[in-house]
Design an enzyme around this catalytic site. Structure first.
Site, PDB file in Angstrom:
ATOM      1  N   LYS A  61       0.820  -1.210   0.000  1.00 38.89           N
ATOM      2  CA  LYS A  61       0.000   0.000   0.000  1.00 38.89           C
ATOM      3  C   LYS A  61       0.860   1.269   0.000  1.00 38.89           C
ATOM      4  O   LYS A  61       2.059   1.229   0.252  1.00 38.89           O
ATOM      5  CB  LYS A  61      -0.970  -0.016   1.187  1.00 38.89           C
ATOM      6  N   ARG A  83      -2.664  -9.869   5.773  1.00 40.30           N
ATOM      7  CA  ARG A  83      -3.223  -9.962   4.415  1.00 40.30           C
ATOM      8  C   ARG A  83      -2.182  -9.425   3.434  1.00 40.30           C
ATOM      9  O   ARG A  83      -1.869  -8.239   3.454  1.00 40.30           O
ATOM     10  CB  ARG A  83      -4.517  -9.148   4.336  1.00 40.30           C
TER      11      ARG A  83
END
Ligand code: 8Y4
Length: 278
Positions: free
Chosen positions: A223, A257
């Site tokens: 991210k 994740r």
């Protein structure tokens, strides 16, 4: 926590591999191509040690266009069906739609991962029914705003306090709807209506999210909290990923994740060792 019929003990974090089944613009291959590549990607992540595979057919990246129900079903269900027939892995369905949740459950999904925290029409009722009938937990993620608008000027007095308060309210709401407390997983939602500083405040104080004695998921893989800070493109963020996953793991994260399962498993094995030694 038990996922359908599989019990998972979170004495150390477990890895969730990300399986995107959104079509990419460079390929106009038919659905069989997509299923074959989904199966091989899943096999790869299972061999590397993934406990969960998160199957998602809707992009929730900032500004992404919404996808219709029929389209999402046709992307996700054949893949879940194929995976459940071939692999002994817990299938997580990344969706906000009630119909996708129930169809996914009918085809073997063991966890509902809803970035909109069961806020869409019928989602709470459907997820509660799947929890009661098939023992399928739900992961409740925090997001400020919607995927379309969440990254334009997110604001908090204290992001950590507000996320903790959000968890408290959601636990009330879900247990009232029929969920057992132990069927709920929490996720602070890195990147979902958060600035770079908000994301690092959440990582620094991640242990606060564990006060409910429920598994907490951390989704930071590739991210912008890594890319923007380190000035790295998406394919050069593995070292950053390992660092943030280590920090979250040391602060009590239960599920990582990730796109890169192999590297996350190194983190898990080191945390397991740390937990074992005096
Ligand atoms: C590269 C590729 C860079 C993808 C960023 C991304 C979470 C989640 C997403 C999360 C839970 C993403 C579905 C965003 N993030 N579910 N989903 N927690 N529970 N972006 O943090 O991976 S999608």
């Amino acid at each position: 926590m038990t996922f359908r019929n599989k019990k998972v003990v979170f004495d150390a974090p477990k890895v969730m591999g990300i399986l995107n089944v959104t079509p990419d613009s460079f390929s106009d291959g038919g659905k069989f191509d997509n299923i074959d590549s989904a199966i091989s990607q899943c096999a790869f992540m299972c061999e590397q040690g993934a406990t969960f595979i998160d199957v998602g057919g809707e992009s929730t990246r900032p500004g992404a266009t919404p996808v219709g129900e029929d389209e999402e079903l046709s992307r996700v269900i054949p893949v879940i069906d194929a995976i459940s027939k071939r692999f002994d892995v817990i299938i997580s369905v990344d969706t906000s739609k009630a119909t996708v949740m129930s169809e996914a459950a009918a085809h073997g999904a063991g966890l509902i991962n809803d970035v909109r925290a069961l806020s869409q029409p019928g989602a709470l009722e459907t997820a509660a029914e799947l929890a009661a009938k098939h023992n399928i937990p739900s992961c409740i993620m925090h997001m400020q705003g919607t995927p379309l608008t969440m990254q334009n000027g997110p604001q908090y007095d204290s992001v950590v306090d507000e996320v903790v308060e959000f968890f408290r309210q959601q636990l009330e709401r879900l247990t009232h709807a029929g969920f057992h407390y132990k069927q709920i997983m929490l996720d602070p939602g890195f990147g979902f209506g958060k600035t770079l500083d908000h994301n690092y405040q959440m990582l620094k104080h991640f242990i606060r999210f564990t006060e409910f004695d429920l598994p907490v998921m951390a989704g930071m893989s590739r991210k912008s909290m890594i890319g923007d800070l380190l000035n790295k493109k998406v394919d050069d963020r593995i070292a950053g990923d390992v660092c943030v996953n280590t920090l979250a793991s040391m602060s009590g994260a239960s599920v990582l994740r990730v796109h890169d399962v192999k590297e996350a498993m190194d983190v898990v094995k080191i945390i397991e060792k740390i937990n074992q030694v005096a």
